[in-house]
Design a protein around this motif. Sequence first.
Motif, PDB file in Angstrom:
ATOM      1  N   SER A 116       0.560  13.041  24.140  1.00 22.58           N
ATOM      2  CA  SER A 116      -0.077  11.964  22.797  1.00 22.58           C
ATOM      3  C   SER A 116      -1.301  11.170  23.140  1.00 22.58           C
ATOM      4  O   SER A 116      -1.864  10.877  21.963  1.00 22.58           O
ATOM      5  CB  SER A 116       1.238  10.991  22.968  1.00 22.58           C
ATOM      6  N   ALA A 117      -1.737  11.359  24.512  1.00 19.57           N
ATOM      7  CA  ALA A 117      -3.110  10.762  24.906  1.00 19.57           C
ATOM      8  C   ALA A 117      -4.081  11.761  24.472  1.00 19.57           C
ATOM      9  O   ALA A 117      -5.316  11.165  24.399  1.00 19.57           O
ATOM     10  CB  ALA A 117      -2.769   9.991  26.167  1.00 19.57           C
ATOM     11  N   SER A 118      -3.798  12.960  24.702  1.00 24.41           N
ATOM     12  CA  SER A 118      -4.896  13.968  24.593  1.00 24.41           C
ATOM     13  C   SER A 118      -5.416  14.071  23.023  1.00 24.41           C
ATOM     14  O   SER A 118      -6.720  14.304  23.084  1.00 24.41           O
ATOM     15  CB  SER A 118      -4.355  15.375  25.183  1.00 24.41           C
ATOM     16  N   PHE A 119      -4.618  13.777  22.191  1.00 26.12           N
ATOM     17  CA  PHE A 119      -5.200  13.850  20.674  1.00 26.12           C
ATOM     18  C   PHE A 119      -4.232  12.602  20.079  1.00 26.12           C
ATOM     19  O   PHE A 119      -3.250  12.520  19.879  1.00 26.12           O
ATOM     20  CB  PHE A 119      -4.727  15.214  20.034  1.00 26.12           C
ATOM     21  N   SER A 120      -5.011  11.746  19.342  1.00 24.80           N
ATOM     22  CA  SER A 120      -4.610  10.598  18.837  1.00 24.80           C
ATOM     23  C   SER A 120      -5.365  10.389  17.470  1.00 24.80           C
ATOM     24  O   SER A 120      -6.412  10.327  17.540  1.00 24.80           O
ATOM     25  CB  SER A 120      -4.619   9.589  19.698  1.00 24.80           C
ATOM     26  N   ILE A 121      -4.585  10.040  16.624  1.00 23.58           N
ATOM     27  CA  ILE A 121      -5.178   9.647  15.319  1.00 23.58           C
ATOM     28  C   ILE A 121      -5.002   8.248  15.050  1.00 23.58           C
ATOM     29  O   ILE A 121      -3.852   7.666  14.913  1.00 23.58           O
ATOM     30  CB  ILE A 121      -4.687  10.433  14.007  1.00 23.58           C
ATOM     31  N   LYS A 122      -6.043   7.556  15.152  1.00 23.00           N
ATOM     32  CA  LYS A 122      -5.988   5.834  14.845  1.00 23.00           C
ATOM     33  C   LYS A 122      -5.326   5.599  13.443  1.00 23.00           C
ATOM     34  O   LYS A 122      -5.848   6.071  12.235  1.00 23.00           O
ATOM     35  CB  LYS A 122      -7.058   5.147  14.998  1.00 23.00           C
ATOM     36  N   GLN A 123      -4.264   4.590  13.273  1.00 22.71           N
ATOM     37  CA  GLN A 123      -3.670   4.462  12.163  1.00 22.71           C
ATOM     38  C   GLN A 123      -3.950   3.110  11.674  1.00 22.71           C
ATOM     39  O   GLN A 123      -3.121   2.073  11.943  1.00 22.71           O
ATOM     40  CB  GLN A 123      -2.180   4.441  12.131  1.00 22.71           C
ATOM     41  N   GLY A 124      -5.296   2.822  11.283  1.00 18.28           N
ATOM     42  CA  GLY A 124      -5.730   1.590  10.774  1.00 18.28           C
ATOM     43  C   GLY A 124      -5.277   1.259   9.362  1.00 18.28           C
ATOM     44  O   GLY A 124      -4.981   2.268   8.370  1.00 18.28           O
ATOM     45  N   LEU A 125      -5.425  -0.065   8.998  1.00 19.43           N
ATOM     46  CA  LEU A 125      -4.967  -0.301   7.568  1.00 19.43           C
ATOM     47  C   LEU A 125      -5.945   0.204   6.808  1.00 19.43           C
ATOM     48  O   LEU A 125      -7.340   0.080   6.854  1.00 19.43           O
ATOM     49  CB  LEU A 125      -4.905  -1.993   7.366  1.00 19.43           C
ATOM     50  N   THR A 126      -5.607   0.795   5.328  1.00 20.87           N
ATOM     51  CA  THR A 126      -6.399   1.420   4.537  1.00 20.87           C
ATOM     52  C   THR A 126      -6.246   0.668   3.189  1.00 20.87           C
ATOM     53  O   THR A 126      -5.083   0.176   2.965  1.00 20.87           O
ATOM     54  CB  THR A 126      -6.450   2.795   4.485  1.00 20.87           C
ATOM     55  N   THR A 127      -7.180   0.893   2.379  1.00 14.87           N
ATOM     56  CA  THR A 127      -6.916   0.452   1.084  1.00 14.87           C
ATOM     57  C   THR A 127      -5.865   1.314   0.225  1.00 14.87           C
ATOM     58  O   THR A 127      -5.405   0.931  -0.816  1.00 14.87           O
ATOM     59  CB  THR A 127      -8.296   0.557   0.115  1.00 14.87           C
ATOM     60  N   GLU A 128      -5.550   2.314   0.834  1.00 16.94           N
ATOM     61  CA  GLU A 128      -4.342   3.114   0.229  1.00 16.94           C
ATOM     62  C   GLU A 128      -3.007   2.602   0.603  1.00 16.94           C
ATOM     63  O   GLU A 128      -2.027   2.895   0.164  1.00 16.94           O
ATOM     64  CB  GLU A 128      -4.360   4.612   0.537  1.00 16.94           C
ATOM     65  N   ASP A 129      -2.949   1.778   1.477  1.00 17.63           N
ATOM     66  CA  ASP A 129      -1.724   1.359   2.066  1.00 17.63           C
ATOM     67  C   ASP A 129      -1.091   0.433   1.126  1.00 17.63           C
ATOM     68  O   ASP A 129      -1.721  -0.601   0.697  1.00 17.63           O
ATOM     69  CB  ASP A 129      -1.874   0.554   3.296  1.00 17.63           C
ATOM     70  N   HIS A 130       0.285   0.269   1.079  1.00 23.19           N
ATOM     71  CA  HIS A 130       0.996  -0.513   0.264  1.00 23.19           C
ATOM     72  C   HIS A 130       0.920  -1.712   1.038  1.00 23.19           C
ATOM     73  O   HIS A 130       0.991  -1.764   2.335  1.00 23.19           O
ATOM     74  CB  HIS A 130       2.471   0.014  -0.198  1.00 23.19           C
ATOM     75  N   SER A 131       1.417  -2.885   0.697  1.00 16.24           N
ATOM     76  CA  SER A 131       1.908  -4.098   1.393  1.00 16.24           C
ATOM     77  C   SER A 131       2.852  -3.612   2.274  1.00 16.24           C
ATOM     78  O   SER A 131       3.979  -2.920   1.946  1.00 16.24           O
ATOM     79  CB  SER A 131       2.289  -5.231   0.156  1.00 16.24           C
ATOM     80  N   SER A 132       2.857  -4.508   3.237  1.00 15.34           N
ATOM     81  CA  SER A 132       3.980  -4.527   4.206  1.00 15.34           C
ATOM     82  C   SER A 132       5.308  -4.647   3.750  1.00 15.34           C
ATOM     83  O   SER A 132       5.502  -5.787   2.874  1.00 15.34           O
ATOM     84  CB  SER A 132       3.881  -5.332   5.430  1.00 15.34           C
ATOM     85  N   PRO A 133       6.366  -4.073   4.080  1.00 17.35           N
ATOM     86  CA  PRO A 133       7.558  -4.522   3.825  1.00 17.35           C
ATOM     87  C   PRO A 133       8.254  -5.907   3.952  1.00 17.35           C
ATOM     88  O   PRO A 133       8.944  -6.462   3.511  1.00 17.35           O
ATOM     89  CB  PRO A 133       8.769  -3.376   4.145  1.00 17.35           C
ATOM     90  N   LEU A 134       7.567  -6.274   5.207  1.00 13.62           N
ATOM     91  CA  LEU A 134       7.853  -7.452   5.630  1.00 13.62           C
ATOM     92  C   LEU A 134       7.270  -8.829   4.756  1.00 13.62           C
ATOM     93  O   LEU A 134       7.635  -9.888   4.523  1.00 13.62           O
ATOM     94  CB  LEU A 134       7.312  -7.806   6.829  1.00 13.62           C
ATOM     95  N   ALA A 135       6.251  -8.372   3.899  1.00  7.15           N
ATOM     96  CA  ALA A 135       5.075  -9.004   3.005  1.00  7.15           C
ATOM     97  C   ALA A 135       5.892  -9.144   1.778  1.00  7.15           C
ATOM     98  O   ALA A 135       5.609 -10.122   0.982  1.00  7.15           O
ATOM     99  CB  ALA A 135       3.935  -8.831   3.210  1.00  7.15           C
ATOM    100  N   GLU A 136       6.162  -7.996   1.205  1.00 10.69           N
ATOM    101  CA  GLU A 136       6.796  -7.842  -0.092  1.00 10.69           C
ATOM    102  C   GLU A 136       8.025  -8.609  -0.373  1.00 10.69           C
ATOM    103  O   GLU A 136       8.245  -9.179  -1.417  1.00 10.69           O
ATOM    104  CB  GLU A 136       6.962  -6.332  -0.425  1.00 10.69           C
ATOM    105  N   GLY A 137       8.806  -8.744   0.744  1.00  8.88           N
ATOM    106  CA  GLY A 137      10.148  -9.254   0.393  1.00  8.88           C
ATOM    107  C   GLY A 137      11.095  -8.495  -0.423  1.00  8.88           C
ATOM    108  O   GLY A 137      10.587  -7.417  -1.238  1.00  8.88           O
TER     109      GLY A 137
END
Length: 450
Positions: free
Chosen positions: A96-117
């Motif tokens: 997992s450490a040798s190859f990692s893709i950072k998962q940052g927040l993008t404009t394609e992301d929907h709102s968090s399920p915690l925020a949507e309600g």
Amino acid sequence: MQASRTGLTLGYISFLALLSTTSHAQLPGQWRSQQLEASRKSELIMREAETRKGLLAQYQVMRYAHVRYNDTAFRVIFGQYLSWYQTFIGDYTDASASFSIKQGLTTEDHSSPLAEGGFSAKPALQAIPELAKNYRAVFFNEAHNVPMTRTLTVQVLSELRKEGFNYFAAETLYQTDTRLQGRGYPIKESGFYTEEPICAEMVRTALKLGFKVVAYEATSDATGDAREREQANNVYQEVFKKDPNAKLVLDAGYAHIQKSGGFLGGSSMAEYLHKLSGIDALTVEQTMLFPHEDSHDDHPYLSEVIRKFNPQVPTVFIDGTGKPWTLRSGYDVSVFFPAQKLDRGRPTWADLGGLRKPYPVSGDRCKESYPCMVEARYFDEGMDAIPADLIALDPIPLSATQEEHIRFHQGAPISELYLRPGKYKLTYTDQRAQLLFEQEVTVAGDTATR
């Protein structure tokens, strides 16, 4: 080695390497050129590794190549190659450490399920079979160097079998292993990723549950969009054209399963399959919301869910109407994986949700010959079988200096295998694949297969 091996590596350069956590200052054209050269070098190193006898000897070639070359483009590309071999020897944390893709927040992301309600957290093992009742196909994706993303699929197969699903397909299974179905377990010649024990367990479980297992990997030298099209046609020909009433479970990497949006200069395998069959699949996204070795690479939504719920099992979110939450369009439901816990250096998710139990092993049987491979095979399978689990015992870290290669009274390393209840053949071998010790062991408990 099938042509698909080259396809799966070269085809991911633009998709994976450009998303990796390594920063660079070169112009895009220069960076692309360096990536292609790094891929060429990586392929040559892997071919050299494959000439060695046994996984440990092969891993040693990969390991020292990683230490020898330290330019940025090579580390980005070769880190992925190295990480595959690390999963093959059971070193999941380093993989997992040798190859990692950072998962940052993008404009394609929907709102968090915690925020949507309106969304409630549900164990994925319960929610996905319920969602699948309305579909004839269920597609799971995985991060190939993070076997955590295979664990839910292994567990859910029995529930999907109860719902009438009867075909199982997996990326990079080889059509040339025509005896897989009758033999009942994968061997080295069965595929590429099946050399990793949890991936092998996925295929083995499907076989034991009565699924018809399908190899759909491209047999040509196709890469990118052409490979997607060929894979989709293979699935269609082997499943839906032969059996119009088939119900399919499919496992593939990353965006191969997305139902919309551009991918590798064209369309995904899932999109092409939909055009051929007209069948809509339930797509389960598992590669964006799992914990990374470096928490800075985690998606912020994952951090929020772990802080608020501290889930102990893979989790999805469902609203009051039964509609699942998904991080991005193109997928129907996204899976949140729990925080990783280690026991004697191994992640506890390797227990497959309780299906397997930890079995302690020690380097005492290695006769001071390190690295030493410990492998457990099901007693009723041949010695050609991919092990149920394995671990390389080695007190020397990947980044060790020359001085650290000398061991002084450090004691024998210890670790754990994760095994289903039952009887096993346990072997210890050195890096020349010479047998050091063997024994029969029994793991106590309920022998029922999920």
